[in-house]
Enzyme design. Structure first.
Site, mmCIF file in Angstrom:
data_model
loop_
_atom_site.group_PDB
_atom_site.id
_atom_site.type_symbol
_atom_site.label_atom_id
_atom_site.label_comp_id
_atom_site.label_asym_id
_atom_site.label_seq_id
_atom_site.Cartn_x
_atom_site.Cartn_y
_atom_site.Cartn_z
ATOM 1 C CG ASP A 33 24.566 -7.442 -9.702
ATOM 2 O OD1 ASP A 33 25.078 -6.349 -9.582
ATOM 3 O OD2 ASP A 33 23.590 -8.441 -8.815
ATOM 4 C CG HIS A 177 21.598 -8.838 -14.055
ATOM 5 N ND1 HIS A 177 20.360 -8.570 -13.882
ATOM 6 C CD2 HIS A 177 22.185 -9.630 -13.157
ATOM 7 C CE1 HIS A 177 20.194 -8.937 -12.707
ATOM 8 N NE2 HIS A 177 21.030 -9.690 -12.267
HETATM 9 ZN ZN ZN Z 1 24.507 -12.062 -10.234
#
Ligand code: ZN
Length: 207
Positions: A33, A177
């Site tokens: 992400d 992430h």
């Molecule tokens: Zn995010």
């Protein structure tokens, strides 16, 4: 403090969202992400390329706009892109209208890259029921059952790796992430995580 596994009761509260894939195969679904971010996303791509792993990247529209060349490379290497809003909005703090507008803005970036998979992941995992209802009309909402916690200042790279391995099951959707906050942990944990499961005969798929 956070749970590396999404608690079952949370999953049951929102059964229409996708938390984990039903499979008997030894398959894991990696997701990243917040990118694309210069340097860090490229590190992730290099790592995936070395181990022949494909993954799904939930991109922030603003970052797609700024770092289009990295997005192009991501697609060329066989990965897929999903929508993570244009400005990384928190669904709980935004009206449904503003939130959906922001999703459409990100969608426009994705469409300009010919990415029309209709995959959406809410930033912070936070959505109102009214937002879910509308988003679901044309997108699959992909959550996760394993949170690496890579962004947390309170866990060491070793704990990040160990806890993420421990939380993973067949069909798990795992969240990392490509975000500067996660840099230290992901650089240590990601290559080792992939190696660990490949040695055990697992493969990695696209959600
Ligand atoms: Zn995010």
């Amino acid at each position: 403090m956070f749970f590396h596994r999404t608690p079952r009761f949370v999953q049951q509260l929102y059964p229409s969202l996708i938390w984990r894939k039903k499979t008997k195969d030894k398959t894991i679904f990696l997701t990243f992400d917040d990118g694309p971010i210069p340097g860090l996303t490229e590190f992730v791509l290099d790592t995936l390329h070395k181990s022949h792993v494909k993954a799904t990247f939930f991109c922030v529209g603003g970052n797609l706009n700024k770092n289009r060349n990295i997005a192009v490379r991501t697609i060329e290497e066989g990965h897929q892109l999903g929508n993570h809003t244009f400005n990384h909005l928190n669904g709980w703090k935004n009206s449904t209208t503003d939130y959906l507008k922001n999703i459409v803005e990100c969608e426009q970036e994705l469409h300009s890259l010919d990415q029309k998979k209709g995959l959406f992941r809410p930033p912070y995992g936070k959505l109102k029921r009214s937002q879910i209802k509308l988003i679901k009309q044309n997108q699959k909402i992909i959550m996760w059952d394993v949170l690496s916690g890579d962004y947390s200042k309170n866990i060491s790279p070793k704990d990040c790796l160990f806890n993420t391995i421990k939380a993973t099951k067949r069909g798990s959707i795992v969240l990392f992430h490509d975000n500067i906050k996660a840099e230290k942990n992901i650089k240590y944990a990601l290559p080792r995580y992939i190696e660990h499961f490949q040695k055990k005969g697992y493969s990695f798929g696209l959600v």
